[in-house]
Motif scaffolding. Structure first.
Motif, PDB file in Angstrom:
ATOM      1  N   SER A  16       0.823  -1.214   0.000  1.00 53.36           N
ATOM      2  CA  SER A  16       0.000   0.000   0.000  1.00 53.36           C
ATOM      3  C   SER A  16       0.855   1.260   0.000  1.00 53.36           C
ATOM      4  CB  SER A  16      -0.926  -0.003   1.220  1.00 53.36           C
ATOM      5  OG  SER A  16      -1.795  -1.117   1.209  1.00 53.36           O
ATOM      6  N   ILE A  17       1.917   1.266   0.802  1.00 52.34           N
ATOM      7  CA  ILE A  17       2.797   2.438   0.854  1.00 52.34           C
ATOM      8  C   ILE A  17       3.489   2.639  -0.492  1.00 52.34           C
ATOM      9  CG2 ILE A  17       4.892   3.394   1.884  1.00 52.34           C
ATOM     10  CD1 ILE A  17       4.076   2.106   4.519  1.00 52.34           C
ATOM     11  N   THR A  18       3.970   1.538  -1.066  1.00 52.03           N
ATOM     12  CA  THR A  18       4.632   1.634  -2.372  1.00 52.03           C
ATOM     13  C   THR A  18       3.661   2.140  -3.428  1.00 52.03           C
ATOM     14  OG1 THR A  18       5.963  -0.298  -1.730  1.00 52.03           O
ATOM     15  CG2 THR A  18       6.074   0.409  -4.016  1.00 52.03           C
ATOM     16  N   LEU A  36       0.740   2.631 -14.305  1.00 50.90           N
ATOM     17  CA  LEU A  36       0.851   1.191 -14.510  1.00 50.90           C
ATOM     18  C   LEU A  36       1.405   0.492 -13.270  1.00 50.90           C
ATOM     19  CD1 LEU A  36       2.276   1.200 -18.155  1.00 50.90           C
ATOM     20  CD2 LEU A  36      -0.034   0.534 -17.462  1.00 50.90           C
ATOM     21  N   ILE A  37       2.399   1.111 -12.637  1.00 47.31           N
ATOM     22  CA  ILE A  37       2.977   0.553 -11.408  1.00 47.31           C
ATOM     23  C   ILE A  37       1.925   0.494 -10.312  1.00 47.31           C
ATOM     24  CG2 ILE A  37       4.625   0.989  -9.538  1.00 47.31           C
ATOM     25  CD1 ILE A  37       6.534   2.098 -11.677  1.00 47.31           C
ATOM     26  N   SER A  38       1.112   1.536 -10.194  1.00 48.65           N
ATOM     27  CA  SER A  38       0.057   1.577  -9.175  1.00 48.65           C
ATOM     28  C   SER A  38      -0.922   0.421  -9.356  1.00 48.65           C
ATOM     29  CB  SER A  38      -0.694   2.910  -9.241  1.00 48.65           C
ATOM     30  OG  SER A  38       0.177   4.001  -9.083  1.00 48.65           O
ATOM     31  N   LEU A  39      -1.345   0.199 -10.587  1.00 47.73           N
ATOM     32  CA  LEU A  39      -2.299  -0.879 -10.868  1.00 47.73           C
ATOM     33  C   LEU A  39      -1.659  -2.247 -10.664  1.00 47.73           C
ATOM     34  CD1 LEU A  39      -3.930   0.704 -14.033  1.00 47.73           C
ATOM     35  CD2 LEU A  39      -4.937   0.514 -11.755  1.00 47.73           C
ATOM     36  N   TYR A  40      -0.398  -2.363 -11.022  1.00 46.69           N
ATOM     37  CA  TYR A  40       0.340  -3.612 -10.807  1.00 46.69           C
ATOM     38  C   TYR A  40       0.385  -3.952  -9.316  1.00 46.69           C
ATOM     39  CZ  TYR A  40       4.377  -6.814 -11.015  1.00 46.69           C
ATOM     40  OH  TYR A  40       5.222  -7.892 -10.897  1.00 46.69           O
ATOM     41  N   LYS A 161      17.971  -3.700 -16.186  1.00 47.84           N
ATOM     42  CA  LYS A 161      18.924  -4.729 -15.767  1.00 47.84           C
ATOM     43  C   LYS A 161      18.517  -5.333 -14.429  1.00 47.84           C
ATOM     44  CE  LYS A 161      23.864  -5.588 -15.133  1.00 47.84           C
ATOM     45  NZ  LYS A 161      25.229  -4.989 -15.181  1.00 47.84           N
ATOM     46  N   LYS A 162      18.103  -4.476 -13.484  1.00 41.51           N
ATOM     47  CA  LYS A 162      17.649  -4.974 -12.179  1.00 41.51           C
ATOM     48  C   LYS A 162      16.445  -5.899 -12.343  1.00 41.51           C
ATOM     49  CE  LYS A 162      19.109  -1.027  -9.296  1.00 41.51           C
ATOM     50  NZ  LYS A 162      19.682  -0.162 -10.339  1.00 41.51           N
ATOM     51  N   ILE A 209      10.500  -6.314  -5.527  1.00 39.29           N
ATOM     52  CA  ILE A 209       9.999  -5.298  -6.451  1.00 39.29           C
ATOM     53  C   ILE A 209       9.674  -4.009  -5.701  1.00 39.29           C
ATOM     54  CG2 ILE A 209       8.069  -4.667  -7.958  1.00 39.29           C
ATOM     55  CD1 ILE A 209      10.007  -6.563  -9.278  1.00 39.29           C
ATOM     56  N   CYS A 210       9.030  -4.138  -4.541  1.00 42.84           N
ATOM     57  CA  CYS A 210       8.687  -2.964  -3.746  1.00 42.84           C
ATOM     58  C   CYS A 210       9.938  -2.232  -3.271  1.00 42.84           C
ATOM     59  CB  CYS A 210       7.830  -3.362  -2.542  1.00 42.84           C
ATOM     60  SG  CYS A 210       6.127  -3.805  -2.969  1.00 42.84           S
ATOM     61  N   LEU A 211      10.974  -2.976  -2.870  1.00 48.71           N
ATOM     62  CA  LEU A 211      12.220  -2.353  -2.412  1.00 48.71           C
ATOM     63  C   LEU A 211      12.905  -1.592  -3.545  1.00 48.71           C
ATOM     64  CD1 LEU A 211      13.706  -5.140  -0.099  1.00 48.71           C
ATOM     65  CD2 LEU A 211      12.541  -3.029   0.576  1.00 48.71           C
ATOM     66  N   VAL A 212      12.852  -2.165  -4.752  1.00 49.67           N
ATOM     67  CA  VAL A 212      13.420  -1.470  -5.919  1.00 49.67           C
ATOM     68  C   VAL A 212      12.664  -0.168  -6.165  1.00 49.67           C
ATOM     69  CG1 VAL A 212      13.708  -1.579  -8.427  1.00 49.67           C
ATOM     70  CG2 VAL A 212      14.324  -3.546  -7.021  1.00 49.67           C
TER      71      VAL A 212
END
Length: 321
Positions: A16-18, A36-40, A161-162, A209-212
């Motif tokens: 949720s925070i991310t 797109l990131i939000s929906l993902y 790359k990540k 993914i969230c940490l990235v």
């Protein structure tokens, strides 16, 4: 059980925070990739809530497991949502639109997950259902890696790359965990169907993914906080200038980059826009400023600057391409 409860709550808070950071960035910058990131991430939350319910509500777990064996609609929607938004995000990072191949892969993925449940109930059927999703995740890793060969900004290449390493690594780890759990832990007898729905590897993948994303958003904030008072004053002055000339939000972003002597291609790369779209915005800016070439922007802005209390000097450059 308390530990599992706390673990679920922490995961939902993390997602949720991310997602809040991504939504905030989208509202500020109107950059499609943040939407797109939000929906993902929304599908991460939805999936974890479903899994959480199977772990704490026995009646729900039984009905969900039975439905999963015949028509796993909920899980299929989650997988398809993750697949569509993840490949769309990568396409944005690669500065391209989804290709017919991508839509074909998505359709094939959906058909597979609808067809496989029609087979006779068995552990192998469940394994096949999950396998195709990890193959798709492996493909995403390859898609990211191939993007490194394109002429892209260093920031895009760094994140591609990540993501390539993350997708390739976890596609293999998730298959290994799924294979062990499905064939050794889950029960698929005619009398009892009990499925362990949580995948620790998938959780670690989503956390990574969230940490990235956290790193990206915190890095952006740090860059803003470290800006000098002169840079902050310049930003305010540019915003006032653009507001006075009734620029749209996107035209304002393009104008700021024009003032920094960026070429149209550089602007397109930085804002994740096509070159044609940037040229349209530049043309609209010229019309609103009543000018015909970009070299006229700088004296016009300097005149505006001279009429305000802020005393800021524009960097001179002979590169106006």
């Amino acid at each position: 059980m308390i530990a599992i409860f706390v673990y679920n709550i922490l995961l939902i808070i993390l997602y949720s925070i991310t997602m809040a950071f991504a939504i905030n960035s989208y509202l500020k910058e109107k950059n499609k990739v943040f939407l797109l990131i939000s929906l993902y991430l929304a599908f991460f939350i939805f999936d974890n809530i479903i899994i959480y319910m199977t772990e704490f509500i026995n009646s729900f777990a039984q009905s969900y497991d039975q439905a999963f064996m015949s028509a796993p609609a909920v899980k299929t929607i989650i997988f398809m949502g993750n697949a569509f938004f993840s490949i769309s995000i990568i396409a944005e990072l690669r500065h391209e639109k989804l290709k017919p191949l991508h839509y074909g892969l998505l359709i094939g993925l959906a058909v597979w997950m609808v067809t496989v449940p029609l087979l006779a109930n068995s552990a192998f059927k469940v394994w096949l259902y999950y396998l195709v999703n990890q193959i798709f995740l492996f493909y995403l890793g390859v898609y990211c890696w191939r993007g490194l060969q394109k002429d892209l900004p260093d920031l895009n290449k760094g994140y591609l790359k990540k993501l390539a390493i993350i997708c390739l690594l976890f596609s293999i780890l998730i298959v290994i965990e799924d294979s062990f759990v499905i064939f050794n832990v889950d029960q698929y007898s005619s009398l009892t169907t009990k499925i362990y729905n949580r995948s620790i590897s998938e959780d670690i993948f989503s956390i990574t993914i969230c940490l990235v994303l956290f790193y990206f958003f915190s890095k952006e904030r740090q860059a803003q906080e470290e800006s000098s008072p002169e840079e902050q004053e310049t930003a305010i002055l540019v915003q006032r200038f653009c507001h006075a000339h009734q620029f749209t939000q996107r035209e304002t972003e393009v104008f700021e980059l024009l003032l920094s002597h960026h070429t149209n291609q550089e602007i397109a790369d930085q804002l994740f826009l096509s070159l044609g779209t940037v040229k349209t915005h530049v043309h609209n800016i010229f019309i609103k400023l009543d000018i015909k070439k970009r070299t006229q922007i700088f004296p016009l802005f300097e005149d505006y600057q001279a009429s305000t209390p802020e005393k800021i000097t524009l960097k001179k450059s002979s590169d106006f391409s």
